[in-house]
Design a protein around this motif. Structure first.
Motif, PDB file in Angstrom:
ATOM      1  N   PRO A 190     -20.669 -33.431 -30.972  1.00 45.64           N
ATOM      2  CA  PRO A 190     -20.908 -34.442 -29.943  1.00 45.64           C
ATOM      3  C   PRO A 190     -20.072 -34.230 -28.683  1.00 45.64           C
ATOM      4  CG  PRO A 190     -19.560 -35.356 -31.697  1.00 45.64           C
ATOM      5  CD  PRO A 190     -20.011 -34.007 -32.164  1.00 45.64           C
ATOM      6  N   LEU A 191     -18.840 -33.707 -28.836  1.00 41.67           N
ATOM      7  CA  LEU A 191     -17.956 -33.617 -27.676  1.00 41.67           C
ATOM      8  C   LEU A 191     -18.382 -32.526 -26.699  1.00 41.67           C
ATOM      9  CD1 LEU A 191     -14.468 -34.212 -29.333  1.00 41.67           C
ATOM     10  CD2 LEU A 191     -15.885 -35.826 -28.059  1.00 41.67           C
ATOM     11  N   SER A 192     -18.911 -31.406 -27.207  1.00 37.29           N
ATOM     12  CA  SER A 192     -19.381 -30.364 -26.290  1.00 37.29           C
ATOM     13  C   SER A 192     -20.574 -30.855 -25.485  1.00 37.29           C
ATOM     14  CB  SER A 192     -19.746 -29.098 -27.075  1.00 37.29           C
ATOM     15  OG  SER A 192     -20.842 -29.330 -27.945  1.00 37.29           O
ATOM     16  N   ASP A 193     -21.412 -31.665 -26.105  1.00 43.12           N
ATOM     17  CA  ASP A 193     -22.550 -32.224 -25.381  1.00 43.12           C
ATOM     18  C   ASP A 193     -22.085 -33.140 -24.259  1.00 43.12           C
ATOM     19  OD1 ASP A 193     -24.699 -34.757 -25.404  1.00 43.12           O
ATOM     20  OD2 ASP A 193     -25.602 -32.774 -25.355  1.00 43.12           O
ATOM     21  N   LEU A 194     -21.108 -33.982 -24.565  1.00 44.61           N
ATOM     22  CA  LEU A 194     -20.564 -34.868 -23.528  1.00 44.61           C
ATOM     23  C   LEU A 194     -19.937 -34.069 -22.394  1.00 44.61           C
ATOM     24  CD1 LEU A 194     -18.865 -37.629 -25.719  1.00 44.61           C
ATOM     25  CD2 LEU A 194     -20.855 -37.913 -24.231  1.00 44.61           C
ATOM     26  N   SER A 195     -19.204 -33.010 -22.740  1.00 42.64           N
ATOM     27  CA  SER A 195     -18.528 -32.218 -21.717  1.00 42.64           C
ATOM     28  C   SER A 195     -19.529 -31.501 -20.820  1.00 42.64           C
ATOM     29  CB  SER A 195     -17.589 -31.205 -22.381  1.00 42.64           C
ATOM     30  OG  SER A 195     -16.886 -30.456 -21.410  1.00 42.64           O
ATOM     31  N   ILE A 196     -20.572 -30.928 -21.413  1.00 40.85           N
ATOM     32  CA  ILE A 196     -21.586 -30.246 -20.611  1.00 40.85           C
ATOM     33  C   ILE A 196     -22.261 -31.225 -19.662  1.00 40.85           C
ATOM     34  CG2 ILE A 196     -23.844 -29.128 -20.731  1.00 40.85           C
ATOM     35  CD1 ILE A 196     -22.850 -27.698 -23.259  1.00 40.85           C
ATOM     36  N   LYS A 197     -22.568 -32.416 -20.141  1.00 43.23           N
ATOM     37  CA  LYS A 197     -23.187 -33.427 -19.284  1.00 43.23           C
ATOM     38  C   LYS A 197     -22.250 -33.854 -18.165  1.00 43.23           C
ATOM     39  CE  LYS A 197     -25.287 -36.793 -21.365  1.00 43.23           C
ATOM     40  NZ  LYS A 197     -25.544 -37.868 -22.355  1.00 43.23           N
ATOM     41  N   ALA A 198     -20.936 -33.737 -18.415  1.00 45.36           N
ATOM     42  CA  ALA A 198     -19.936 -34.113 -17.409  1.00 45.36           C
ATOM     43  C   ALA A 198     -19.432 -32.896 -16.641  1.00 45.36           C
ATOM     44  CB  ALA A 198     -18.768 -34.830 -18.077  1.00 45.36           C
ATOM     45  N   LYS A 199     -20.252 -31.837 -16.597  1.00 47.15           N
ATOM     46  CA  LYS A 199     -19.938 -30.629 -15.833  1.00 47.15           C
ATOM     47  C   LYS A 199     -18.613 -29.995 -16.262  1.00 47.15           C
ATOM     48  CE  LYS A 199     -22.597 -32.247 -11.841  1.00 47.15           C
ATOM     49  NZ  LYS A 199     -23.769 -31.459 -12.213  1.00 47.15           N
ATOM     50  N   GLY A 200     -18.395 -29.981 -17.574  1.00 45.02           N
ATOM     51  CA  GLY A 200     -17.217 -29.312 -18.109  1.00 45.02           C
ATOM     52  C   GLY A 200     -15.977 -30.177 -18.217  1.00 45.02           C
ATOM     53  N   ALA A 201     -16.084 -31.446 -17.906  1.00 51.91           N
ATOM     54  CA  ALA A 201     -14.912 -32.315 -17.985  1.00 51.91           C
ATOM     55  C   ALA A 201     -14.346 -32.313 -19.406  1.00 51.91           C
ATOM     56  CB  ALA A 201     -15.284 -33.737 -17.580  1.00 51.91           C
ATOM     57  N   PRO A 202     -13.025 -32.212 -19.556  1.00 51.19           N
ATOM     58  CA  PRO A 202     -12.423 -32.172 -20.892  1.00 51.19           C
ATOM     59  C   PRO A 202     -12.703 -33.455 -21.672  1.00 51.19           C
ATOM     60  CG  PRO A 202     -10.844 -31.501 -19.210  1.00 51.19           C
ATOM     61  CD  PRO A 202     -12.019 -32.084 -18.488  1.00 51.19           C
ATOM     62  N   GLN A 203     -12.958 -33.295 -22.955  1.00 45.44           N
ATOM     63  CA  GLN A 203     -13.145 -34.412 -23.865  1.00 45.44           C
ATOM     64  C   GLN A 203     -12.045 -34.343 -24.923  1.00 45.44           C
ATOM     65  OE1 GLN A 203     -15.801 -36.550 -23.172  1.00 45.44           O
ATOM     66  NE2 GLN A 203     -16.052 -35.178 -21.407  1.00 45.44           N
ATOM     67  N   LYS A 204     -11.400 -35.452 -25.163  1.00 49.90           N
ATOM     68  CA  LYS A 204     -10.310 -35.473 -26.128  1.00 49.90           C
ATOM     69  C   LYS A 204     -10.848 -35.397 -27.547  1.00 49.90           C
ATOM     70  CE  LYS A 204      -7.034 -37.927 -23.192  1.00 49.90           C
ATOM     71  NZ  LYS A 204      -6.131 -39.117 -23.055  1.00 49.90           N
ATOM     72  N   ILE A 205     -10.227 -34.555 -28.348  1.00 51.14           N
ATOM     73  CA  ILE A 205     -10.582 -34.418 -29.759  1.00 51.14           C
ATOM     74  C   ILE A 205      -9.711 -35.381 -30.555  1.00 51.14           C
ATOM     75  CG2 ILE A 205     -10.655 -32.855 -31.736  1.00 51.14           C
ATOM     76  CD1 ILE A 205     -11.040 -30.554 -29.758  1.00 51.14           C
ATOM     77  N   GLN A 251      -8.182 -31.020 -26.970  1.00 50.11           N
ATOM     78  CA  GLN A 251      -9.302 -31.327 -26.091  1.00 50.11           C
ATOM     79  C   GLN A 251     -10.238 -30.141 -26.007  1.00 50.11           C
ATOM     80  OE1 GLN A 251      -7.459 -32.246 -22.320  1.00 50.11           O
ATOM     81  NE2 GLN A 251      -7.449 -30.115 -21.665  1.00 50.11           N
ATOM     82  N   ILE A 252     -11.467 -30.414 -25.547  1.00 49.22           N
ATOM     83  CA  ILE A 252     -12.490 -29.384 -25.446  1.00 49.22           C
ATOM     84  C   ILE A 252     -13.217 -29.525 -24.118  1.00 49.22           C
ATOM     85  CG2 ILE A 252     -14.146 -30.846 -26.699  1.00 49.22           C
ATOM     86  CD1 ILE A 252     -15.390 -28.270 -27.818  1.00 49.22           C
ATOM     87  N   SER A 253     -13.422 -28.387 -23.460  1.00 45.28           N
ATOM     88  CA  SER A 253     -14.240 -28.318 -22.252  1.00 45.28           C
ATOM     89  C   SER A 253     -15.381 -27.357 -22.524  1.00 45.28           C
ATOM     90  CB  SER A 253     -13.424 -27.822 -21.052  1.00 45.28           C
ATOM     91  OG  SER A 253     -12.392 -28.730 -20.726  1.00 45.28           O
ATOM     92  N   SER A 254     -16.600 -27.778 -22.229  1.00 46.41           N
ATOM     93  CA  SER A 254     -17.772 -26.991 -22.585  1.00 46.41           C
ATOM     94  C   SER A 254     -18.698 -26.806 -21.396  1.00 46.41           C
ATOM     95  CB  SER A 254     -18.548 -27.667 -23.723  1.00 46.41           C
ATOM     96  OG  SER A 254     -17.729 -27.852 -24.854  1.00 46.41           O
ATOM     97  N   TYR A 255     -19.357 -25.659 -21.398  1.00 49.90           N
ATOM     98  CA  TYR A 255     -20.323 -25.323 -20.363  1.00 49.90           C
ATOM     99  C   TYR A 255     -21.570 -24.758 -21.031  1.00 49.90           C
ATOM    100  CZ  TYR A 255     -16.168 -25.761 -17.495  1.00 49.90           C
ATOM    101  OH  TYR A 255     -15.036 -26.246 -16.895  1.00 49.90           O
ATOM    102  N   GLY A 256     -22.719 -25.006 -20.431  1.00 50.81           N
ATOM    103  CA  GLY A 256     -23.962 -24.538 -21.021  1.00 50.81           C
ATOM    104  C   GLY A 256     -24.887 -23.920 -19.999  1.00 50.81           C
TER     105      GLY A 256
END
Length: 482
Positions: free
Chosen positions: A445-460, A294-299
Motif C-alpha cells: 500500500p505504501l508504494s502506491d501512496l508514494s507513487i500517487k504523491a510523486k515519490g513523497a516518502p511514506q512512513k513505514i 520510510q519508503i519513496s516509490s516511483y512508477g
C-alpha cells in the motif's frame, strides 16, 4: 527458486497462488466486484465488512497503536512430535507445496480446503499415496475454510490462495487458535497488517509470511557472510520481483479469473515486494537492530499489458474491458534507521530475463546476483569480479545437511517447509515472525501512496513497537542439537 532459470514456468515457479478457473472466479469474486479504484484495495475478501474502508494514509502509517497483548518476539512454538497441517488453497502453489509437506518427516496433512472439488480429490489422493490417513476435505463453497480452521486436530494452517483472501484466512486461523503461514503478500492494507500483529500478540499464535526466497542457497550464504562481517559495515542492498508474466497473466489456464491481472487495474505500486525485501531485510537485521523507516516509490507508465493484449488477444476477449494503471516498473527506496538504503523493484509486464537482483554492499565489498558475482577486499582486486562458488564454506547448515533438496525453486521451498516443521516439532522460535511479515508487506500500500504523491516518502510503521532496537536471532540460526 533458483529462479536463475526464468524460462521454467512450472506451476509453482513464480509462487503466485493462482488456481484453476472456477476457483479463481469463486475466491476472487469480491475483488472483481470492488471496482477499479483504490477504495477497493484489500477489501475483496470481505466486502460487506469493509465497504467503508479507504486506502491507508501516511498518518495511518505513522501511528503506532497501543499493544493489545505481549510481544511475539522470541516466542517459541509448543513442541510436538507430529505437526498436523491444514492446507487452504490447492491451485498452482498449494497443489505443489503439499508434496513437500508430505516429504518432511513428522508432518501429517490432516485437512484440505478448496472450492474446486477436483483439486481436493487430487490432493487427498497424494496424502493417502504417501501412506497417511485420508484427510478431511472442505470443498463446500468459498467459506468452508472456516470449518477447517475450527478443527481441534490442526496445529498449523497453510494458506495458498489468491491475495484477496490472505487476510481473512489468516485472521480466521488465528482466532481459532491455530498458527498460520501465508503466501505473499500477507495482506493488502496497513490496518489489516496491524490487526494481524495485534491478533498474534493477543492469542499467542504465530502469523508468518512464508517467504521461500529467504531460504535460497545464495541468500542464506550471503546472510552468513554478512553477519560474519565479510562485507564490512553494511550500506545498501537491493531486491526485486522482475519476472515477465505477460503470457501467464493472459493464459486462460493459469491466472484465469483473472485474479492477478485485475490487480493491475487497481494499484500503481509494488504488488509483490516480499521476494526482494525479505532476504535483504535479513542481511541488515531489520527488526533486529535496525528498522525500515520510510519508503519513496516511483512508477513508469502502464503500457506493457495493453501492448501485449493488442498483439496477442482477440477483439472479443474479456480483457479488453480492463484499464491497466499498474506501473510497468516500480522502483522504491527504503531508508533504515541506521541510514542504509534498500532498493526494491517490481516488473511483471515488460520483456526481460528473470531477476530478483539480490545484492548487498558494504565497506568491504559487494555481492550481486543474476548472475551471481562477488567483490570483497582483499580477496578480489583489479576491478574483477570473484567466483561466488569459492565461498561455499559459508553455506548455511540447512544447505550443508540437504545438498540436493527435493521440490521447486532449486530446493528453497523444501528448506522452508523442513525448517518450519523442525521449529514446531522441537519447540523453537521461528526464523521470522509477524513483525517481519507485516514489514515485508507494507510496501504494497505504501508504494502506491508514494507513487500517487510523486515519490513523497511514506512512513513505514514500527510493527515491533520499539523492540526493533534490540538485536536477536533470525534466519541465521544455529543448528539444533536434536
Amino acid at each position: 527458486m533458483n529462479e536463475a532459470h526464468p524460462q521454467d514456468h512450472d506451476p509453482a515457479h513464480d509462487r503466485d497462488e493462482a488456481g484453476p478457473s472456477r476457483r479463481s472466479v469463486l475466491w476472487t469474486a469480491g475483488a472483481a466486484g470492488a471496482g477499479l479504484g483504490l477504495g477497493g484495495l484489500g477489501t475483496g475478501h470481505a466486502a460487506a465488512a469493509t465497504s467503508s474502508a479507504t486506502t491507508p494514509t501516511t498518518a495511518d502509517a505513522d501511528a503506532v497503536p497501543a499493544a493489545k497483548g505481549k510481544t511475539m518476539i522470541g516466542v517459541p512454538f509448543e513442541p510436538r512430535s507430529t505437526v498436523r497441517v491444514g492446507i487452504v488453497g490447492l491451485g498452482n502453489r498449494g497443489g505443489s507445496m503439499i508434496d513437500l509437506f508430505l516429504a518432511v518427516p513428522g508432518v501429517r496433512v490432516v485437512a484440505l480446503c478448496d472450492p474446486v472439488k477436483e483439486k481436493t480429490a487430487q490432493a487427498a489422493k497424494k496424502v493417502t499415496n504417501a501412506g497417511q490417513p485420508a484427510p478431511a476435505v472442505y470443498a463446500n463453497g468459498d467459506h468452508d475454510f472456516e470449518n477447517l480452521c475450527k478443527r481441534g486436530d490442526i496445529d498449523f494452517v497453510y494458506v495458498a490462495t489468491p491475495w484477496d483472501w490472505h487476510f481473512d484466512m489468516a485472521r480466521t486461523a488465528i482466532l481459532n487458535g491455530k498458527h498460520v503461514g501465508v503466501e505473499c503478500p500477507l495482506a493488502l492494507r496497513l490496518d489489516e497488517l496491524w490487526e494481524l500483529v495485534d491478533l498474534s500478540e493477543r492469542t499467542r499464535r504465530h502469523c508468518l509470511q512464508l517467504e521461500n526466497c529467504c531460504y535460497g542457497r545464495n541468500e542464506m550464504r550471503v546472510l552468513r557472510m554478512a553477519h560474519a562481517g565479510l562485507f564490512g559495515d553494511l550500506l545498501h542492498g537491493a531486491g526485486a520481483y522482475n519476472h515477465d508474466l505477460r503470457g501467464l497473466m493472459f493464459d486462460p489456464d493459469y491466472y484465469e479469473g483473472p485474479w492477478r491481472r485485475l490487480w493491475h487495474t487497481r494499484l500503481r505500486g509494488d504488488l509483490y515486494p516480499n521476494h526482494g525485501f525479505g532476504p535483504v531485510a535479513n542481511y541488515m537485521d531489520i527488526n533486529r537492530g535496525d528498522r525500515a523507516v520510510q519508503i519513496s516509490s516511483y512508477g513508469t507508465p502502464a503500457l506493457g499489458l495493453a501492448a501485449y493484449r493488442k498483439e496477442h488477444m482477440p477483439p472479443n476477449d474479456p480483457s479488453w474491458k480492463e484499464s491497466y494503471i499498474e506501473s510497468d516498473r516500480t522502483i522504491s527506496l527504503v531508508q533504515t534507521a541506521k541510514g542504509r538504503v534498500i532498493r526494491l523493484e517490481h516488473d511483471v509486464s515488460t520483456p526481460h530475463p528473470y531477476s530478483r537482483i539480490n545484492s548487498l554492499g558494504g565497506t568491504k565489498g559487494v555481492f550481486e546476483d543474476y548472475p551471481e558475482r562477488i567483490y570483497i577486499e582483499p580477496d578480489q582486486s583489479n576491478d574483477e569480479w570473484g567466483d561466488f562458488a569459492q565461498y561455499a564454506d559459508w553455506d548455511h547448515w540447512l544447505w550443508k545437511d540437504h545438498a540436493n533438496p527435493p521440490g521447486g525453486h532449486g530446493g528453497m521451498d523444501y528448506m522452508l517447509v523442513f525448517r518450519l516443521a523442525q521449529c514446531i516439532r522441537l519447540g523453537l522460535v521461528p526464523d521470522f515472525d509477524v513483525y517481519d511479515a507485516a514489514t515485508w508487506t507494507a510496501p504494497v500500500p505504501l508504494s502506491d501512496l508514494s507513487i500517487k504523491a510523486k515519490g513523497a516518502p511514506q512512513k513505514i510503521p514500527d510493527f515491533t513497537r520499539g523492540l526493533w532496537k534490540k538485536s536477536r536471532p533470525g534466519m541465521d540460526s544455529e543448528k539444533p542439537e536434536a
